[in-house]
Design a protein around this motif. Structure first.
Motif, PDB file in Angstrom:
ATOM      1  N   UNK A 352       0.855  -1.189   0.000  1.00 24.45           N
ATOM      2  CA  UNK A 352       0.000   0.000   0.000  1.00 24.45           C
ATOM      3  C   UNK A 352       0.888   1.236   0.000  1.00 24.45           C
ATOM      4  N   UNK A 353       0.526   2.212  -0.807  1.00 28.41           N
ATOM      5  CA  UNK A 353       1.302   3.452  -0.869  1.00 28.41           C
ATOM      6  C   UNK A 353       0.355   4.644  -0.794  1.00 28.41           C
ATOM      7  N   UNK A 354       0.876   5.747  -0.329  1.00 22.49           N
ATOM      8  CA  UNK A 354       0.103   6.979  -0.288  1.00 22.49           C
ATOM      9  C   UNK A 354       1.048   8.159  -0.445  1.00 22.49           C
ATOM     10  N   UNK A 355       0.560   9.196  -1.109  1.00 22.14           N
ATOM     11  CA  UNK A 355       1.349  10.416  -1.239  1.00 22.14           C
ATOM     12  C   UNK A 355       2.538  10.272  -2.162  1.00 22.14           C
ATOM     13  N   UNK A 356       3.564  11.055  -1.912  1.00 24.67           N
ATOM     14  CA  UNK A 356       4.754  11.065  -2.748  1.00 24.67           C
ATOM     15  C   UNK A 356       5.595   9.816  -2.514  1.00 24.67           C
ATOM     16  N   UNK A 357       6.125   9.270  -3.588  1.00 22.09           N
ATOM     17  CA  UNK A 357       7.034   8.133  -3.493  1.00 22.09           C
ATOM     18  C   UNK A 357       8.447   8.635  -3.205  1.00 22.09           C
ATOM     19  N   UNK A 358       9.302   7.722  -2.787  1.00 22.92           N
ATOM     20  CA  UNK A 358      10.682   8.098  -2.517  1.00 22.92           C
ATOM     21  C   UNK A 358      11.358   8.604  -3.786  1.00 22.92           C
ATOM     22  N   UNK A 359      11.032   7.985  -4.923  1.00 20.65           N
ATOM     23  CA  UNK A 359      11.600   8.412  -6.196  1.00 20.65           C
ATOM     24  C   UNK A 359      11.152   9.821  -6.542  1.00 20.65           C
ATOM     25  N   UNK A 360       9.855  10.123  -6.374  1.00 16.95           N
ATOM     26  CA  UNK A 360       9.345  11.463  -6.676  1.00 16.95           C
ATOM     27  C   UNK A 360       9.969  12.504  -5.761  1.00 16.95           C
ATOM     28  N   UNK A 361      10.160  12.147  -4.506  1.00 15.85           N
ATOM     29  CA  UNK A 361      10.785  13.064  -3.544  1.00 15.85           C
ATOM     30  C   UNK A 361      12.205  13.399  -3.984  1.00 15.85           C
ATOM     31  N   UNK A 390       6.937  -4.126   6.150  1.00 21.05           N
ATOM     32  CA  UNK A 390       7.486  -2.965   6.861  1.00 21.05           C
ATOM     33  C   UNK A 390       6.552  -1.777   6.678  1.00 21.05           C
ATOM     34  N   UNK A 391       6.774  -0.770   7.508  1.00 23.66           N
ATOM     35  CA  UNK A 391       6.128   0.535   7.359  1.00 23.66           C
ATOM     36  C   UNK A 391       7.227   1.552   7.130  1.00 23.66           C
ATOM     37  N   UNK A 392       7.068   2.366   6.092  1.00 21.37           N
ATOM     38  CA  UNK A 392       8.063   3.398   5.788  1.00 21.37           C
ATOM     39  C   UNK A 392       7.347   4.729   5.601  1.00 21.37           C
ATOM     40  N   UNK A 393       7.828   5.759   6.304  1.00 20.18           N
ATOM     41  CA  UNK A 393       7.220   7.086   6.247  1.00 20.18           C
ATOM     42  C   UNK A 393       8.223   8.121   5.776  1.00 20.18           C
ATOM     43  N   UNK A 397      11.647  17.532   6.219  1.00 21.53           N
ATOM     44  CA  UNK A 397      12.673  17.861   7.208  1.00 21.53           C
ATOM     45  C   UNK A 397      12.442  19.262   7.770  1.00 21.53           C
ATOM     46  N   UNK A 398      12.506  19.355   9.073  1.00 18.76           N
ATOM     47  CA  UNK A 398      12.340  20.637   9.739  1.00 18.76           C
ATOM     48  C   UNK A 398      10.901  21.018   9.994  1.00 18.76           C
ATOM     49  N   UNK A 399       9.971  20.374   9.318  1.00 21.88           N
ATOM     50  CA  UNK A 399       8.543  20.669   9.473  1.00 21.88           C
ATOM     51  C   UNK A 399       7.822  19.482  10.087  1.00 21.88           C
ATOM     52  N   UNK A 400       8.196  18.290   9.636  1.00 23.52           N
ATOM     53  CA  UNK A 400       7.606  17.069  10.170  1.00 23.52           C
ATOM     54  C   UNK A 400       6.342  16.606   9.476  1.00 23.52           C
ATOM     55  N   UNK A 401       5.874  17.348   8.467  1.00 16.50           N
ATOM     56  CA  UNK A 401       4.647  16.972   7.770  1.00 16.50           C
ATOM     57  C   UNK A 401       4.842  15.676   6.991  1.00 16.50           C
ATOM     58  N   UNK A 402       3.923  14.741   7.154  1.00 18.14           N
ATOM     59  CA  UNK A 402       3.997  13.468   6.432  1.00 18.14           C
ATOM     60  C   UNK A 402       3.576  13.696   4.986  1.00 18.14           C
ATOM     61  N   UNK A 403       4.459  13.380   4.048  1.00 16.59           N
ATOM     62  CA  UNK A 403       4.169  13.604   2.624  1.00 16.59           C
ATOM     63  C   UNK A 403       4.002  12.297   1.855  1.00 16.59           C
ATOM     64  N   UNK A 404       4.303  11.170   2.505  1.00 15.27           N
ATOM     65  CA  UNK A 404       4.145   9.894   1.811  1.00 15.27           C
ATOM     66  C   UNK A 404       4.460   8.735   2.721  1.00 15.27           C
ATOM     67  N   UNK A 405       4.078   7.561   2.253  1.00 13.55           N
ATOM     68  CA  UNK A 405       4.369   6.376   3.046  1.00 13.55           C
ATOM     69  C   UNK A 405       4.131   5.103   2.259  1.00 13.55           C
ATOM     70  N   UNK A 406       4.728   4.021   2.755  1.00 11.25           N
ATOM     71  CA  UNK A 406       4.591   2.699   2.149  1.00 11.25           C
ATOM     72  C   UNK A 406       4.349   1.692   3.268  1.00 11.25           C
ATOM     73  N   UNK A 407       3.377   0.816   3.065  1.00 15.16           N
ATOM     74  CA  UNK A 407       3.151  -0.282   4.010  1.00 15.16           C
ATOM     75  C   UNK A 407       3.157  -1.581   3.219  1.00 15.16           C
ATOM     76  N   UNK A 408       4.005  -2.515   3.627  1.00 14.32           N
ATOM     77  CA  UNK A 408       4.038  -3.842   3.023  1.00 14.32           C
ATOM     78  C   UNK A 408       3.663  -4.843   4.098  1.00 14.32           C
ATOM     79  N   UNK A 409       2.614  -5.622   3.848  1.00 12.80           N
ATOM     80  CA  UNK A 409       2.194  -6.595   4.841  1.00 12.80           C
ATOM     81  C   UNK A 409       0.799  -7.104   4.539  1.00 12.80           C
ATOM     82  N   UNK A 410       0.324  -8.096   5.302  1.00 13.75           N
ATOM     83  CA  UNK A 410      -1.048  -8.568   5.136  1.00 13.75           C
ATOM     84  C   UNK A 410      -2.044  -7.442   5.407  1.00 13.75           C
TER      85      UNK A 410
END
Length: 457
Positions: A352-361, A390-393, A397-410
């Motif tokens: 599952x993914x949401x928001x910006x990907x690591x590549x886009x960032x 795993x969960x990856x967020x 930087x410096x603001x802390x706003x969540x701009x994307x994430x990835x969850x791999x799992x059941x």
């Protein structure tokens, strides 16, 4: 009263119809293959129903780790599985049709084309024609599987993903050509059903457009579960000889199987609709060009879903349809923003993914902090025998706003909603971490990853 003509009854079309009726418009919806379109009848709903059976068998395969002895081999009855798949898809189609009728939408069974400004000609399935004069038109005609002249499906041994549900026995050896989302999902599903699977990937890894860590984990799981993955291997041709299918690769190698699934992408259903004559612009692939509120270049004509090629997801199609009607009928409009979109790949485990990907960032040069937390460290995951995931967020930087994430799992598709809320509402990692989670729970891993992003001022 505004009259809207909708061509296509998939998510883009039926969700648009529901919004239009709620906002007071008259609606005529034309569909030729069944309400729900390919999403409900031949694509998303059937495939995820099949995957549900596969996931169950995958869980049973790990029963011994939880102290459960399975007395005998458990196998899928393919005829029964596909009968359930087909029945469920038809029931879902009927439910949607009933809902549309309940809100007062008019449904026509037939093929439609735009014949002029605000005019739609319908060739009715039952015979005859009908002309619809409308104030606006929404085109939501979807797409169909791409095939190759060197690999033509026969519906028996060489198959598109729409033809799999006619199988009454499990394939002995399924060769899947294409390692994008569709290919990976079906390869995973049939592997879980106990079928020998060979996955032919033209790229250096499966799911080349997805998060690299997630794709690498999935490929590792595939191989550990006995799947043969052929990377950097491009199909040249597929031929059938009796009960044997031979896939020839461009480097001369061959792969023999009992069946071959072609997962080569999709072609938009835009030919013969009179769109270009009406002023609608198509790109080189035949996809309808739209803006962020689903408008085409032709006044009064909107488009939604796979025929636009914006992003081939049922959820995106539905949102495009809703946005189109809100814009047309003067309701509050939030233009489509793919930077806040969530999606899911139904492999086992899910991605599952949401928001910006690591590549886009990285491409945007955005400075972010990254935190990753393995599910294997989660107490509930240990209880359930879950090892992969795993969960990856990503937080600014410096603001802390969540701009994307990835969850791999059941059931990652269920876990990602909290991250979707975080991204869409511009929450900080500290706010995500501060929300209570149940202990023990898999969702606790989301909070734990967010806690790893905390920085002191």
């Amino acid at each position: 009263m505004t009259h809207v003509a909708i061509i296509g009854g998939g998510p883009g079309g039926y969700e648009a119809a529901l919004v239009a009726r709620r906002l007071g418009a008259d609606v005529t919806l034309v569909e030729k293959t069944g309400i729900g379109g390919s999403t409900v009848l031949t694509d998303c709903v059937p495939s995820k129903t099949l995957i549900a059976t596969s996931d169950f068998l995958t869980e049973v395969a790990g029963a011994a780790e939880l102290g459960v002895q399975v007395p005998r081999e458990i196998k899928a009855d393919m005829a029964a599985v596909n009968a359930r798949v087909t029945s469920l898809a038809e029931a879902q189609s009927g439910d949607i049709a009933q809902r549309l009728q309940d809100v007062g939408a008019r449904l026509l069974d037939g093929s439609a084309r735009v014949s002029g400004p605000g005019r739609v000609e319908v060739e009715l399935t039952a015979g005859g024609t009908e002309t619809i004069d409308a104030d606006a038109i929404l085109v939501a005609t979807g797409a169909h599987p791409r095939v190759s002249p060197d690999a033509m499906p026969d519906g028996e041994r060489i198959l598109t993903w729409e033809q799999l549900y006619g199988l009454t026995t499990l394939p002995e050896h399924l060769v899947v050509v294409g390692s994008g989302v569709t290919g990976a999902e079906f390869a995973s599903a049939y592997n879980g059903l106990g079928v020998r699977v060979t996955l032919v990937s033209s790229r250096d890894r499966v799911l080349p457009g997805e998060d690299e860590d997630a794709a690498n984990l999935i490929e590792d799981v595939f191989r550990r579960r006995g799947m043969e993955v052929l990377g950097r291997s491009r199909m040249q041709s597929v031929v059938r000889d009796g009960d044997t299918v031979t896939v020839t690769l461009t480097d001369g190698r061959t792969v023999e199987g009992s069946h071959c699934l072609l997962a080569l992408g999709s072609i938009p259903n835009t030919e013969g609709l009179g769109l270009e004559e009406a002023g609608v612009r198509l790109d080189d692939g035949g996809f309808v060009k739209v803006d962020k509120v689903s408008r085409t270049h032709a006044r009064g004509i909107y488009a939604a879903g796979d025929c636009t090629g914006v992003l081939m997801l049922a959820s995106v199609a539905a949102e495009q349809g809703r946005i189109a009607m809100s814009h047309l009928l003067g309701d509050a409009v939030h233009p489509l923003d793919l930077r806040k979109m969530s999606s899911n790949i139904f492999t086992s485990p899910e991605i599952a993914t949401v928001g910006l990907s690591q590549k886009a960032i990285q491409e945007q040069g955005m400075l972010v902090d990254v935190a990753s937390y393995p599910l294997a460290s989660n107490a509930r995951a240990k209880m359930q025998g879950i090892h992969d995931g795993f969960v990856k967020l990503f937080a600014r930087r410096g603001v802390g706003t969540v701009v994307g994430g990835v969850i791999v799992g059941p059931r990652a598709s269920e876990l990602v909603h909290v991250l979707s809320l975080a991204v869409s509402s511009s929450l900080t990692a500290d706010q995500v971490a501060g929300a209570f989670t149940v202990y023990p729970s898999l969702s606790g891993s989301v909070a734990e990853a967010a806690r790893h992003l905390h920085t002191t001022l």
